[in-house]
Design a protein around this motif. Sequence first.
Motif, PDB file in Angstrom:
ATOM      1  N   LEU A 177       0.827  -1.211   0.000  1.00  0.00           N
ATOM      2  CA  LEU A 177       0.000   0.000   0.000  1.00  0.00           C
ATOM      3  C   LEU A 177       0.859   1.259   0.000  1.00  0.00           C
ATOM      4  O   LEU A 177       0.510   2.251  -0.642  1.00  0.00           O
ATOM      5  N   ARG A 178       1.995   1.214   0.708  1.00  0.00           N
ATOM      6  CA  ARG A 178       2.887   2.379   0.692  1.00  0.00           C
ATOM      7  C   ARG A 178       3.421   2.629  -0.714  1.00  0.00           C
ATOM      8  O   ARG A 178       3.489   3.775  -1.170  1.00  0.00           O
ATOM      9  N   GLU A 179       3.773   1.568  -1.392  1.00  0.00           N
ATOM     10  CA  GLU A 179       4.251   1.712  -2.770  1.00  0.00           C
ATOM     11  C   GLU A 179       3.132   2.224  -3.677  1.00  0.00           C
ATOM     12  O   GLU A 179       3.352   3.073  -4.549  1.00  0.00           O
TER      13      GLU A 179
ATOM     14  N   ARG B 132      -0.265  -8.792  -6.064  1.00  0.00           N
ATOM     15  CA  ARG B 132      -0.151  -8.349  -4.674  1.00  0.00           C
ATOM     16  C   ARG B 132      -0.723  -6.935  -4.508  1.00  0.00           C
ATOM     17  O   ARG B 132      -1.392  -6.644  -3.508  1.00  0.00           O
ATOM     18  N   VAL B 133      -0.439  -6.075  -5.489  1.00  0.00           N
ATOM     19  CA  VAL B 133      -0.952  -4.702  -5.418  1.00  0.00           C
ATOM     20  C   VAL B 133      -2.481  -4.697  -5.487  1.00  0.00           C
ATOM     21  O   VAL B 133      -3.154  -4.012  -4.703  1.00  0.00           O
ATOM     22  N   LEU B 134      -3.039  -5.480  -6.398  1.00  0.00           N
ATOM     23  CA  LEU B 134      -4.499  -5.518  -6.532  1.00  0.00           C
ATOM     24  C   LEU B 134      -5.149  -6.145  -5.298  1.00  0.00           C
ATOM     25  O   LEU B 134      -6.231  -5.725  -4.877  1.00  0.00           O
ATOM     26  N   ASP B 135      -4.498  -7.163  -4.714  1.00  0.00           N
ATOM     27  CA  ASP B 135      -5.038  -7.766  -3.496  1.00  0.00           C
ATOM     28  C   ASP B 135      -5.099  -6.750  -2.361  1.00  0.00           C
ATOM     29  O   ASP B 135      -6.009  -6.799  -1.519  1.00  0.00           O
ATOM     30  N   ALA B 136      -4.138  -5.848  -2.328  1.00  0.00           N
ATOM     31  CA  ALA B 136      -4.133  -4.821  -1.280  1.00  0.00           C
ATOM     32  C   ALA B 136      -5.072  -3.673  -1.619  1.00  0.00           C
ATOM     33  O   ALA B 136      -5.718  -3.089  -0.740  1.00  0.00           O
ATOM     34  N   TYR B 137      -5.153  -3.371  -2.919  1.00  0.00           N
ATOM     35  CA  TYR B 137      -5.902  -2.178  -3.347  1.00  0.00           C
ATOM     36  C   TYR B 137      -7.415  -2.399  -3.372  1.00  0.00           C
ATOM     37  O   TYR B 137      -8.186  -1.550  -2.920  1.00  0.00           O
TER      38      TYR B 137
END
Length: 298
Positions: free
Chosen positions: A22-24, A130-135
């Motif tokens: 999420l920070r990225e 991973r980004v989509l799972d967090a977003y």
Amino acid sequence: MATRKGDDPANAPGTDATSAVLRELVAHLRQHRPALREEWAQRITEARLLTTMSRDEVFAEATSVYDNYVEALETGTFEALHAYARNLSERIIPRGVETHEVLGIVLLLRDVLARSLFAKYQGDFDMLNRVLDAYEPAANRIANTVAGGFLEERERIIHQQQEAMRELSTPVLQVRERLLILPIIGVIDSKRARQLTEQLLRGIRANRARVVVIDITGVAAMDSSIANHLVLTVEASRLLGASVIVTGLSPEIAQTLVRIGVNLGKMHTVGDLQGGIEEAERVLGYKVQPVSEAPPLS
């Protein structure tokens, strides 16, 4: 036993791995803020949303929504976003903006940001996942928060308008000094009945009224609870020093009053409004006299 990537504890919301992703993600959205914001505003125009607002107004609101959106992603808290959604709604609802438009612009922003992420990570599918799972969970919660804030504000405004309409639908009119008329039209429910009583008692006190004419010609029906409320209104008015004359009783309402055992001896009734006003004027000591003919002009 094989596990799905979504079941991996490293991908669970709130873990260090998710926080790092999420920070990225937030850093990317801040770095590309001008381009993404411009693309979103353009998509809003193309979708013919917020058409009651000028392009500059749309862009200004898009900027604020974008910044609140990114802040919610960064902090994981939604109170500020919810407060902003209420504030935004208060400003745009009077402009005629509908619920589907607000949902539409939030979903468009989600789409614009998701496309940006696909473009950034198209060469690294593992990182993209991973980004989509967090977003996606955060984006869904943001959409629900904005929609909820808008609906709460819309309900508040509708309630406010309904209250204003009720005020207008039960006007307490001063005919002459110490004489008030309360014409009631339409359906009376318990809430309106309470409001009617409150308005009348305030009017009696404010105008130091001695007589009140309540005209219910425009009331087609009245159940026993409302009939009892009418009787209580008459009694409360009497305690404030005003006698009440009820006019326009229909046969059905009269039967209701008899059926519930109202002591009609305590309720002064007159057939119609004109008769009620004449009776009120007699109570106040006024005497109606015909106007004498004017002398002929010389």
